[in-house]
Motif scaffolding. Sequence first.
Motif, PDB file in Angstrom:
ATOM      1  N   ARG A  22      21.051 -32.785  28.729  1.00  0.00           N
ATOM      2  CA  ARG A  22      20.065 -31.892  29.347  1.00  0.00           C
ATOM      3  C   ARG A  22      20.755 -30.700  30.017  1.00  0.00           C
ATOM      4  NH1 ARG A  22      15.188 -31.260  27.940  1.00  0.00           N
ATOM      5  NH2 ARG A  22      14.640 -33.423  28.241  1.00  0.00           N
ATOM      6  N   SER A  23      21.879 -30.935  30.680  1.00  0.00           N
ATOM      7  CA  SER A  23      22.615 -29.847  31.321  1.00  0.00           C
ATOM      8  C   SER A  23      23.159 -28.867  30.291  1.00  0.00           C
ATOM      9  CB  SER A  23      23.779 -30.395  32.158  1.00  0.00           C
ATOM     10  OG  SER A  23      23.307 -31.157  33.220  1.00  0.00           O
ATOM     11  N   TYR A  26      20.148 -26.795  29.011  1.00  0.00           N
ATOM     12  CA  TYR A  26      19.708 -25.823  30.005  1.00  0.00           C
ATOM     13  C   TYR A  26      20.657 -24.629  30.056  1.00  0.00           C
ATOM     14  CZ  TYR A  26      18.903 -23.494  34.398  1.00  0.00           C
ATOM     15  OH  TYR A  26      18.682 -22.524  35.340  1.00  0.00           O
ATOM     16  N   SER A  30      19.439 -20.968  28.850  1.00  0.00           N
ATOM     17  CA  SER A  30      19.092 -20.025  29.908  1.00  0.00           C
ATOM     18  C   SER A  30      20.209 -19.054  30.273  1.00  0.00           C
ATOM     19  CB  SER A  30      18.642 -20.779  31.166  1.00  0.00           C
ATOM     20  OG  SER A  30      19.735 -21.463  31.740  1.00  0.00           O
ATOM     21  N   TYR A  38      17.007 -29.708  23.110  1.00  0.00           N
ATOM     22  CA  TYR A  38      17.566 -30.902  23.750  1.00  0.00           C
ATOM     23  C   TYR A  38      17.749 -32.028  22.745  1.00  0.00           C
ATOM     24  CZ  TYR A  38      17.772 -35.255  26.309  1.00  0.00           C
ATOM     25  OH  TYR A  38      18.132 -36.494  26.741  1.00  0.00           O
TER      26      TYR A  38
END
Length: 86
Positions: A22-23, A26, A30, A38
Amino acid sequence: MTGSDDTILEFLQEYDLALSPRSIEYNLSSRHEADISYSTINRRLKLLSEVDLVEKEYPDGGFYSITNKGISYLEGELKAEDLERE
């Protein structure tokens, strides 16, 4: 190996961190304008782990980092066809 694999490996190498799927998703989407979902990241990390290009450092939390073999792959010392699943 896919273009997503290279992007994931390059990201982990550049920042030298152990991160969760998830990190990674992200930060790539972004902050680095890479459009990898994901689910794709999660699936590819499992496959990259099977060929020892990344390792799961913290199994309970699912944090992945690049291995020396992963760095060798990015540096062109290993070819995709030379990688085998365990």
